[in-house]
Design a protein around this motif. Structure first.
Motif, PDB file in Angstrom:
ATOM      1  N   LEU A 319      -4.265  13.443 -16.300  1.00 20.11           N
ATOM      2  CA  LEU A 319      -5.024  14.671 -16.337  1.00 20.11           C
ATOM      3  C   LEU A 319      -4.480  15.900 -15.822  1.00 20.11           C
ATOM      4  O   LEU A 319      -4.363  16.966 -16.208  1.00 20.11           O
ATOM      5  CB  LEU A 319      -6.486  14.451 -16.198  1.00 20.11           C
ATOM      6  CG  LEU A 319      -7.198  15.570 -16.450  1.00 20.11           C
ATOM      7  CD1 LEU A 319      -7.301  15.986 -18.021  1.00 20.11           C
ATOM      8  CD2 LEU A 319      -8.924  15.389 -16.263  1.00 20.11           C
ATOM      9  N   LEU A 320      -4.144  15.568 -14.581  1.00 17.62           N
ATOM     10  CA  LEU A 320      -3.686  16.334 -13.485  1.00 17.62           C
ATOM     11  C   LEU A 320      -2.326  17.203 -14.053  1.00 17.62           C
ATOM     12  O   LEU A 320      -2.052  18.363 -13.967  1.00 17.62           O
ATOM     13  CB  LEU A 320      -3.665  15.784 -12.137  1.00 17.62           C
ATOM     14  CG  LEU A 320      -3.190  17.151 -11.202  1.00 17.62           C
ATOM     15  CD1 LEU A 320      -4.464  18.142 -10.886  1.00 17.62           C
ATOM     16  CD2 LEU A 320      -3.258  16.411  -9.591  1.00 17.62           C
ATOM     17  N   GLU A 321      -1.529  16.219 -14.529  1.00 15.03           N
ATOM     18  CA  GLU A 321      -0.256  16.477 -14.978  1.00 15.03           C
ATOM     19  C   GLU A 321      -0.280  17.512 -16.026  1.00 15.03           C
ATOM     20  O   GLU A 321       0.414  18.515 -16.354  1.00 15.03           O
ATOM     21  CB  GLU A 321       0.775  15.183 -15.561  1.00 15.03           C
ATOM     22  CG  GLU A 321       2.161  15.751 -15.979  1.00 15.03           C
ATOM     23  CD  GLU A 321       2.649  14.245 -16.446  1.00 15.03           C
ATOM     24  OE1 GLU A 321       3.859  14.556 -17.218  1.00 15.03           O
ATOM     25  OE2 GLU A 321       2.269  13.019 -16.042  1.00 15.03           O
ATOM     26  N   THR A 352      -7.325  26.520  -8.059  1.00 14.78           N
ATOM     27  CA  THR A 352      -8.455  26.343  -8.933  1.00 14.78           C
ATOM     28  C   THR A 352      -8.696  25.141  -9.803  1.00 14.78           C
ATOM     29  O   THR A 352      -9.517  24.347  -9.862  1.00 14.78           O
ATOM     30  CB  THR A 352      -8.910  27.529  -9.515  1.00 14.78           C
ATOM     31  OG1 THR A 352      -8.976  28.648  -8.520  1.00 14.78           O
ATOM     32  CG2 THR A 352     -10.411  27.458 -10.240  1.00 14.78           C
ATOM     33  N   LEU A 353      -7.233  24.910 -10.434  1.00 12.71           N
ATOM     34  CA  LEU A 353      -7.212  23.875 -11.540  1.00 12.71           C
ATOM     35  C   LEU A 353      -7.260  22.508 -10.797  1.00 12.71           C
ATOM     36  O   LEU A 353      -7.928  21.777 -11.333  1.00 12.71           O
ATOM     37  CB  LEU A 353      -6.273  24.058 -12.317  1.00 12.71           C
ATOM     38  CG  LEU A 353      -5.904  23.145 -13.449  1.00 12.71           C
ATOM     39  CD1 LEU A 353      -6.977  23.066 -14.404  1.00 12.71           C
ATOM     40  CD2 LEU A 353      -4.447  23.191 -14.057  1.00 12.71           C
ATOM     41  N   VAL A 354      -6.539  22.409  -9.710  1.00  6.66           N
ATOM     42  CA  VAL A 354      -6.307  21.165  -9.148  1.00  6.66           C
ATOM     43  C   VAL A 354      -7.628  20.824  -8.490  1.00  6.66           C
ATOM     44  O   VAL A 354      -8.164  19.508  -8.644  1.00  6.66           O
ATOM     45  CB  VAL A 354      -5.206  21.109  -7.826  1.00  6.66           C
ATOM     46  CG1 VAL A 354      -5.276  19.858  -7.296  1.00  6.66           C
ATOM     47  CG2 VAL A 354      -3.835  21.199  -8.614  1.00  6.66           C
ATOM     48  N   ASN A 358      -9.850  17.455  -9.269  1.00  8.37           N
ATOM     49  CA  ASN A 358      -9.933  16.540  -8.243  1.00  8.37           C
ATOM     50  C   ASN A 358     -11.564  16.144  -8.021  1.00  8.37           C
ATOM     51  O   ASN A 358     -12.140  14.837  -7.848  1.00  8.37           O
ATOM     52  CB  ASN A 358      -9.749  16.708  -6.807  1.00  8.37           C
ATOM     53  CG  ASN A 358      -7.836  16.782  -6.638  1.00  8.37           C
ATOM     54  OD1 ASN A 358      -7.391  15.966  -7.469  1.00  8.37           O
ATOM     55  ND2 ASN A 358      -7.298  17.813  -5.896  1.00  8.37           N
ATOM     56  N   THR A 359     -12.255  17.251  -8.238  1.00  4.10           N
ATOM     57  CA  THR A 359     -13.652  16.985  -8.360  1.00  4.10           C
ATOM     58  C   THR A 359     -14.040  16.108  -9.282  1.00  4.10           C
ATOM     59  O   THR A 359     -14.964  15.105  -9.108  1.00  4.10           O
ATOM     60  CB  THR A 359     -14.355  18.557  -8.304  1.00  4.10           C
ATOM     61  OG1 THR A 359     -14.124  19.291  -7.307  1.00  4.10           O
ATOM     62  CG2 THR A 359     -15.836  18.287  -8.183  1.00  4.10           C
ATOM     63  N   HIS A 364     -16.276  10.544 -10.586  1.00  6.85           N
ATOM     64  CA  HIS A 364     -15.918   9.231 -11.606  1.00  6.85           C
ATOM     65  C   HIS A 364     -16.001   8.074 -10.650  1.00  6.85           C
ATOM     66  O   HIS A 364     -16.565   6.919 -10.855  1.00  6.85           O
ATOM     67  CB  HIS A 364     -14.539   9.497 -12.271  1.00  6.85           C
ATOM     68  CG  HIS A 364     -14.752  10.230 -13.416  1.00  6.85           C
ATOM     69  ND1 HIS A 364     -13.676  10.802 -14.383  1.00  6.85           N
ATOM     70  CD2 HIS A 364     -15.901  10.852 -13.964  1.00  6.85           C
ATOM     71  CE1 HIS A 364     -14.153  11.694 -15.408  1.00  6.85           C
ATOM     72  NE2 HIS A 364     -15.399  11.520 -15.093  1.00  6.85           N
ATOM     73  N   LEU A 365     -15.148   8.238  -9.469  1.00  7.42           N
ATOM     74  CA  LEU A 365     -14.917   7.438  -8.594  1.00  7.42           C
ATOM     75  C   LEU A 365     -16.417   6.961  -7.830  1.00  7.42           C
ATOM     76  O   LEU A 365     -16.702   5.727  -7.825  1.00  7.42           O
ATOM     77  CB  LEU A 365     -13.824   7.669  -7.598  1.00  7.42           C
ATOM     78  CG  LEU A 365     -12.404   7.575  -7.727  1.00  7.42           C
ATOM     79  CD1 LEU A 365     -11.549   8.162  -6.800  1.00  7.42           C
ATOM     80  CD2 LEU A 365     -11.952   6.321  -8.394  1.00  7.42           C
TER      81      LEU A 365
END
Length: 426
Positions: A319-321, A352-354, A358-359, A364-365
């Motif tokens: 998703l990050l990629e 902001t996107l990263v 990450n949030t 989810h974790l």
């Protein structure tokens, strides 16, 4: 399989044969003395009458203290005339022509019985042999494997020989026998392995479970019947006190019955303590089994949750990629399609996107961690609840049984004490 006597003169068990058999077992010097002074058959504990062409069992009533009897390798056709040998522990009737198991009812102390190599086609008429530990009935005519179920009633049976019977050719013969006689140690001269026992239980549990249920019901009915008989006997004894012909007789009987009540109380309490010890061991085994089940489940859950975390990490990386690539295309106005407004709001800058991605990943974790924690906590609570309930049920059962025993004994004592005896003579 059996012995033929077409060309052999049958013998009978007479005093001369018995005398000779006893003398043969004695040392030479004692044997000579016995010939002069005679032998009291009541003192004989072991008797060997093998290879004597005996057709009919007879004349053994004199050996009332016999513990070991060998009648093997004869031409005997019927088991009979053994009713007086009530102390018999070891009996060998192998290599004869016996067709029916019978005539053993009074041999209640019998531990070792060999009927090897006869003509028997059914296992039956052995109900009173509750001390039986070793039973050999190999090389007979047993064809119905279901006949083995009869042997379940012998709770002390540890060694069994069935080899050479027709039903031994059946594919599942060993597993069937081991499943139906769970405490068997040796079958056909071989040690029963734990693996064989587990396979047998697994394969035939659908037959064994109903059998155990029926046996438990039969035992409960028998215990109830015996309890009623004992109660009737007790009331008869009370009547004896009522109808005693003199004060001394009545007082003597009351003292005797009072002692019986005390002995009964001790016996019941001893049996209850034995039951407590047995159930304690069973509950400990149950607790260990529950712990194994819970541990296995927990390990499986942890493994599954580890897989979930791994999948979430892969999802996050992908998703990050994709998000960064999308941001770069947006900045260059190279997007092939219009994006929703809420998505475009995220494409402000890379930081902001990263942070947003990450949030989402951390959320989810956290959910996976919370779900794992809930499952493990519920498992631990279940384990503690099940084992705790088993222990508490046993405590309650023991308290109730002790209370029942006290109430029963008190009731018997009150009935005995309430009897008014005749006035003693002045």
């Amino acid at each position: 399989m059996s012995q033929s006597y077409n060309s052999i003169k049958p013998n009978v068990i007479d005093d001369e044969m018995l005398q000779k058999a006893v003398e043969e077992r004695l040392p030479e010097d004692i044997g000579k003395l016995a010939k002069r002074e005679g032998i009291d058959f009541k003192d004989v504990t072991e008797l060997q009458l093998s290879f004597r062409n005996i057709l009919q069992i007879d004349n053994l009533w004199q050996f009332e203290n016999l513990t070991k009897l060998q009648l093997d390798n004869n031409i005997i056709e019927k088991i009979e005339a053994l009713e007086s040998l009530v102390h018999l522990v070891w009996l060998d009737l192998s290599f004869n022509n016996i067709e029916v198991i019978e005539g053993l009812d009074t041999l209640v102390k019998l531990q070792d019985l060999s009927l090897y190599n006869n003509r028997i086609s059914k296992i039956e008429h052995m109900d009173t042999l509750q001390e039986l530990q070793i039973f050999s009935i190999g090389k007979n005519n047993l064809t119905a494997l279901e006949d083995v179920v009869y042997l379940r009633r012998f709770k002390k049976l540890r060694t069994l020989n069935l080899t050479g019977n027709p039903f031994c050719e059946e594919e599942q013969y060993v597993l069937f026998v081991v499943a139906h006689i769970p405490d068997l140690v040796y079958l056909d001269f071989k040690l029963v392995s734990d693996t064989t026992r587990e396979l047998a239980v697994s394969k035939y549990h659908y037959l064994i479970d109903p059998l155990e249920h029926e046996e438990a019901q039969a035992l409960a009915q028998l215990e109830e019947k015996l309890a009623k008989q004992k109660e009737l006997e007790y009331h008869k004894r009370l009547d004896e006190i009522h109808h005693a012909t003199s004060y001394n007789i009545a007082e003597s009987k009351r003292a005797e019955y009072n002692e019986d009540i005390l002995q009964l109380s001790e016996t019941l309490m001893t049996l209850e303590m034995q039951t407590v010890d047995q159930l304690e061991e069973l509950i400990k085994d149950f607790e260990k089994n529950i712990a194994v089940i819970a541990s296995t489940f927990i390990e499986n859950v942890k493994g599954m949750m580890a897989q979930c975390r791994d999948l979430e990490n892969r999802h996050h990386e992908k998703l990050l990629e994709i998000s960064i690539n999308t941001l770069e295309k947006s900045v260059k106005n190279e997007l092939d399609e219009d994006l929703p407004d809420d998505v475009r709001e995220l494409l402000v800058d890379k930081t902001t996107l990263v942070n947003m991605v990450n949030t989402s990943h951390n959320v989810h974790l956290l959910k996976i961690d919370m779900r794992e924690c809930d499952i493990l906590s519920n498992t631990y609570r279940w384990q503690a609840s099940v084992t705790g309930k088993a222990f508490q049920n046993e405590i309650d059962r023991n308290r109730n049984r002790v209370k029942e025993i006290f109430q029963y004994i008190d009731n018997l004592q009150e009935q005995l004490d309430s009897i008014e005896l005749l006035e003693p003579p002045e």
